[in-house]
Design a protein around this motif. Structure first.
Motif, PDB file in Angstrom:
ATOM      1  N   THR A 191      11.743  69.100 -13.769  1.00 44.08           N
ATOM      2  CA  THR A 191      12.199  68.501 -15.032  1.00 44.08           C
ATOM      3  C   THR A 191      11.011  68.182 -15.957  1.00 44.08           C
ATOM      4  N   SER A 192       9.801  68.453 -15.453  1.00 44.10           N
ATOM      5  CA  SER A 192       8.613  68.142 -16.283  1.00 44.10           C
ATOM      6  C   SER A 192       8.145  69.409 -16.985  1.00 44.10           C
ATOM      7  N   THR A 193       8.809  69.743 -18.049  1.00 47.85           N
ATOM      8  CA  THR A 193       8.418  70.927 -18.813  1.00 47.85           C
ATOM      9  C   THR A 193       8.142  70.500 -20.255  1.00 47.85           C
ATOM     10  N   GLU A 194       7.754  71.446 -21.052  1.00 49.28           N
ATOM     11  CA  GLU A 194       7.522  71.155 -22.471  1.00 49.28           C
ATOM     12  C   GLU A 194       8.843  70.972 -23.218  1.00 49.28           C
ATOM     13  N   GLY A 195       9.906  71.519 -22.647  1.00 52.91           N
ATOM     14  CA  GLY A 195      11.200  71.483 -23.349  1.00 52.91           C
ATOM     15  C   GLY A 195      12.107  70.376 -22.827  1.00 52.91           C
ATOM     16  N   TRP A 196      13.414  70.526 -23.072  1.00 52.11           N
ATOM     17  CA  TRP A 196      14.364  69.511 -22.608  1.00 52.11           C
ATOM     18  C   TRP A 196      14.936  69.879 -21.229  1.00 52.11           C
ATOM     19  N   SER A 197      15.413  68.850 -20.517  1.00 57.52           N
ATOM     20  CA  SER A 197      16.116  69.068 -19.240  1.00 57.52           C
ATOM     21  C   SER A 197      17.429  68.302 -19.304  1.00 57.52           C
ATOM     22  N   ARG A 198      18.519  68.981 -19.021  1.00 60.94           N
ATOM     23  CA  ARG A 198      19.836  68.322 -19.055  1.00 60.94           C
ATOM     24  C   ARG A 198      20.566  68.603 -17.744  1.00 60.94           C
ATOM     25  N   LEU A 199      21.297  67.604 -17.285  1.00 58.99           N
ATOM     26  CA  LEU A 199      21.999  67.718 -16.022  1.00 58.99           C
ATOM     27  C   LEU A 199      23.497  67.692 -16.302  1.00 58.99           C
ATOM     28  N   VAL A 200      24.192  68.753 -15.932  1.00 58.29           N
ATOM     29  CA  VAL A 200      25.647  68.782 -16.148  1.00 58.29           C
ATOM     30  C   VAL A 200      26.327  68.500 -14.807  1.00 58.29           C
ATOM     31  N   ILE A 201      27.198  67.503 -14.813  1.00 59.76           N
ATOM     32  CA  ILE A 201      27.815  67.039 -13.570  1.00 59.76           C
ATOM     33  C   ILE A 201      29.302  67.318 -13.622  1.00 59.76           C
ATOM     34  N   GLU A 202      29.806  67.960 -12.591  1.00 59.50           N
ATOM     35  CA  GLU A 202      31.242  68.250 -12.511  1.00 59.50           C
ATOM     36  C   GLU A 202      32.004  67.048 -11.955  1.00 59.50           C
ATOM     37  N   LYS A 203      33.286  67.059 -12.120  1.00 64.54           N
ATOM     38  CA  LYS A 203      34.121  66.049 -11.499  1.00 64.54           C
ATOM     39  C   LYS A 203      34.312  66.389 -10.026  1.00 64.54           C
ATOM     40  N   PRO A 204      34.689  65.535  -9.138  1.00 64.27           N
ATOM     41  CA  PRO A 204      34.954  64.126  -9.415  1.00 64.27           C
ATOM     42  C   PRO A 204      33.668  63.312  -9.411  1.00 64.27           C
ATOM     43  N   PHE A 205      33.576  62.384 -10.395  1.00 63.38           N
ATOM     44  CA  PHE A 205      32.414  61.513 -10.446  1.00 63.38           C
ATOM     45  C   PHE A 205      32.764  60.263  -9.634  1.00 63.38           C
ATOM     46  N   GLY A 206      32.606  60.371  -8.320  1.00 62.83           N
ATOM     47  CA  GLY A 206      32.977  59.275  -7.414  1.00 62.83           C
ATOM     48  C   GLY A 206      34.452  59.330  -7.052  1.00 62.83           C
ATOM     49  N   THR A 207      34.819  58.458  -6.130  1.00 63.54           N
ATOM     50  CA  THR A 207      36.230  58.381  -5.726  1.00 63.54           C
ATOM     51  C   THR A 207      36.780  56.988  -5.996  1.00 63.54           C
ATOM     52  N   ASP A 208      35.902  56.098  -6.396  1.00 65.52           N
ATOM     53  CA  ASP A 208      36.272  54.746  -6.843  1.00 65.52           C
ATOM     54  C   ASP A 208      35.032  54.160  -7.533  1.00 65.52           C
ATOM     55  N   LEU A 209      35.135  52.924  -8.014  1.00 66.38           N
ATOM     56  CA  LEU A 209      33.985  52.388  -8.762  1.00 66.38           C
ATOM     57  C   LEU A 209      32.719  52.282  -7.904  1.00 66.38           C
ATOM     58  N   PRO A 210      32.790  51.746  -6.671  1.00 63.36           N
ATOM     59  CA  PRO A 210      31.533  51.649  -5.905  1.00 63.36           C
ATOM     60  C   PRO A 210      30.884  53.014  -5.641  1.00 63.36           C
ATOM     61  N   SER A 211      31.691  54.034  -5.312  1.00 64.56           N
ATOM     62  CA  SER A 211      31.077  55.340  -5.022  1.00 64.56           C
ATOM     63  C   SER A 211      30.547  55.981  -6.314  1.00 64.56           C
ATOM     64  N   ALA A 212      31.234  55.751  -7.428  1.00 62.52           N
ATOM     65  CA  ALA A 212      30.744  56.289  -8.712  1.00 62.52           C
ATOM     66  C   ALA A 212      29.425  55.598  -9.077  1.00 62.52           C
ATOM     67  N   GLN A 213      29.377  54.294  -8.833  1.00 60.87           N
ATOM     68  CA  GLN A 213      28.147  53.536  -9.135  1.00 60.87           C
ATOM     69  C   GLN A 213      26.980  54.068  -8.298  1.00 60.87           C
TER      70      GLN A 213
END
Ligand SMILES: NC(=O)C1=CN([C@@H]2O[C@H](COP(=O)(O)OP(=O)(O)OC[C@H]3O[C@@H](n4cnc5c(N)ncnc54)[C@H](OP(=O)(O)O)[C@@H]3O)[C@@H](O)[C@H]2O)C=CC1
Ligand SMILES: O=C1O[C@H](COP(=O)(O)O)[C@@H](O)[C@H](O)[C@H]1O
Length: 502
Positions: free
Chosen positions: A146-168
């Motif tokens: 991620t240390s380049t001269e340009g930008w770095s972006r992370l695309v995350i698919e669902k599911p983002f967690g299965t409840d609030l604690p796991s998402a956190q």
């Protein structure tokens, strides 16, 4: 950690290497490759791009390109010559849990930067099971990808967690490597043309915005129905169910867009901030109130499109005693000046009669019925936002018909994107990949939205997990259990039909 300055580039082709983790999987094949192909076809990317596929299968570049080609043939039947396009695709097999392999990936990305004149821009797309997201993110950072001269972006698919604690927990893991403005959490409904149109319909039309509140709107109904069952996703769906699969993300995102205040500017920060305020104003339920506001269902066997289909409990990888819901209906209330007293009803389910996502805004009746016969009820004005399969809006009004003397009759004004413009709107993934390449995070979910939606949904899931349901309680091919109709009937409303068969 580098925090990027967001500059939305609308004029020039973005130049980037897209790294797809999970390149041999179903999502990449069905959605990502055809979308990247369409971006090139639609002149949204130029020649300065490369795609690196990561999976464990020991494919060669040639085999990888062949698979990408097949996916394009399946999704874009009228595609042109793909040879030049495919030459930008490179395959790099490794197990993502092995930190040692990331150095080789780094070398390949630098080589591709050089070949395609890319200034170090990276899109890392996580099309893999969520258990790997944190590991990949931290390895990318630790190994210097991620240390380049340009930008770095992370695309995350669902599911983002299965409840609030796991998402956190997941969020903490990825935030150890990427800043919030580098993270693009996908909710593919936000890439749908008519979901994006909600804002425009509301804020660009003088006839709607003054009426868009509890003084003039009786209720809003959101229905997302599918005729497909759980297909081959039983294992995932058993731990999810319709509440976590559809309501926590897609449906609550539509609620936020429908209910938010006008943003002061059309920037991602301003829009998100208004959406977050709606989610904060959602009245939280107590566990013992859940049954008054939410209904769950599970499909039994039945008939869809004249074919007999099995019940959910008979599907592959599903527990024969499963307590998982395949249908949810709910009544949401928003505690703010604009919406207090106006319910938003939602319903979503599998094995319903048709594939359809629609929003119906029911306006309050005018104070006196001058035009309809005695005993005839008024026809309320409805604004229907057709998300899919047709894309457009329908306005239900009353007007005098020439054949009648003084009575009014309901009429419809229809705008259909597909028919009238004669163009296909871009597929949701195409739009979202394009946005991410251009650094526009408006149609991605911010962590605050994820946290608030899990917090709302967790109480419902908890209440349901403690009491087994009397499943199955709706036949395949129907609009869900009777309790869904009763939910609205208690308030003197009914679901407006959204399919021809209703
Ligand atoms: N499929 C869909 O329609 C949708 C999927 N999603 C989400 O997208 C993600 C991917 O789903 P889907 O494509 O269906 O999953 P698949 O099971 O089809 O694909 C999983 C991918 O992960 C790779 N993989 C697994 N373990 C490793 C490892 N240790 N190292 C390297 N690669 C590995 C597999 O490659 P290999 O087998 O070669 O190792 C394969 O490419 C999931 O988060 C899912 O929830 C979200 C919405 C819709
Ligand atoms: O995220 C999901 O969405 C699909 C429905 O998406 P659509 O674009 O076809 O309406 C749903 O089938 C799936 O279960 C869920 O994971």
């Amino acid at each position: 950690m580098k925090s990027e300055v967001l500059i939305v580039n609308t004029e020039h082709h973005p130049k980037a290497v897209i790294v797809i983790f999970g390149a041999t999987g179903d999502l990449a094949k069905r959605k990502l490759y055809p979308s990247i192909y369409q971006l090139l076809q639609n002149n949204r990317i130029g020649r300065e791009f490369a795609v690196v596929g990561v999976g464990r299968r020991p494919w060669t570049n040639e085999e990888f390109r062949q698979n990408v080609n097949t996916s394009i043939e399946n999704a874009v039947p009228d595609h042109g010559d793909t040879e030049e396009f495919l030459s930008h695709f490179h395959y790099h097999p490794f197990d993502v849990t092995n930190p040692g392999s990331y150095q080789e990936l780094k070398g390949l990305l630098e080589e591709l930067d050089h070949t395609y004149e890319i200034p170090g821009n990276r899109m890392f797309y996580m099309a893999m099971a969520p258990e790997f997201f944190g590991t990949i993110a931290i390895n990318l950072k630790n190994e210097g990808l991620t240390s380049t001269e340009g930008w770095s972006r992370l695309v995350i698919e669902k599911p983002f967690g299965t409840d609030l604690p796991s998402a956190q927990k997941l969020n903490d893991e990825i935030r150890a490597a990427f800043s919030e403005d580098q993270i693009y959490r996908i909710d593919h409904y936000l890439g749908k043309a008519m979901v994006q149109n909600i804002e425009v319909i509301r804020f660009a039309n003088a006839i709607f915005e003054p009426l868009w509140n509890n003084r003039y709107i009786a209720n809003i109904q959101i229905t997302s129905s599918e005729w497909l069952g759980v297909e081959d996703r039983g294992r995932y769906y058993e731990s999810s169910g319709a509440l976590k699969d559809m309501v926590q993300n897609h449906i609550l995102q539509m609620v936020a867009l429908l209910a938010m205040e006008p943003p002061i500017k059309l920037t991602d920060e301003e829009i998100r901030s208004e959406k977050v305020k709606v989610l904060r104003a959602l009245r939280p339920l107590k566990e013992n109130e859940v049954s008054d506001y939410f209904v769950r269902g599970q499909y039994g066997k039945g008939s869809i499109r004249n074919e007999d289909v099995a019940g959910y409990r008979e599907e592959n990888n599903v527990d024969p005693q499963s307590n998982t819901e395949t249908f949810v209906a709910g009544k949401l209330t928003i505690d703010n000046f604009r919406w207090a007293g106006t319910p938003i009803y939602i319903r979503t389910g599998k094995r319903m009669p048709a594939k359809s996502t629609k929003i119906v805004v029911q306006f309050k009746d005018i104070p006196m019925n001058l035009y309809y016969n005695n005993g005839q009820s008024m026809h309320p004005n409805l604004l229907v936002i057709n998300i899919q399969p047709d894309e457009g809006i329908t306005l239900h009004l009353n007007a005098k018909k020439t054949s009648e003397r003084s009575y009014a009759a309901p009429i419809k004004l229809d705008y259909n994107n597909n028919c009238i413009d004669g163009i296909n709107t871009p597929e949701a993934y195409e739009k979202l990949i394009d946005d991410c390449l251009r650094g526009d995070a408006t149609n991605f979910t911010h962590w605050d939205e994820v946290a608030l939606t899990w917090s709302y949904v967790d109480t419902i899931a908890k209440a349901w997990s403690s009491v087994p349901a009397a499943f199955p309680n709706y036949q395949s091919g129907t609009m869900g259990p009777d309790a869904s109709d009763e939910l609205l009937a208690k308030d003197g409303f009914h679901w407006w039909p959204v399919t021809d068969t209703e």
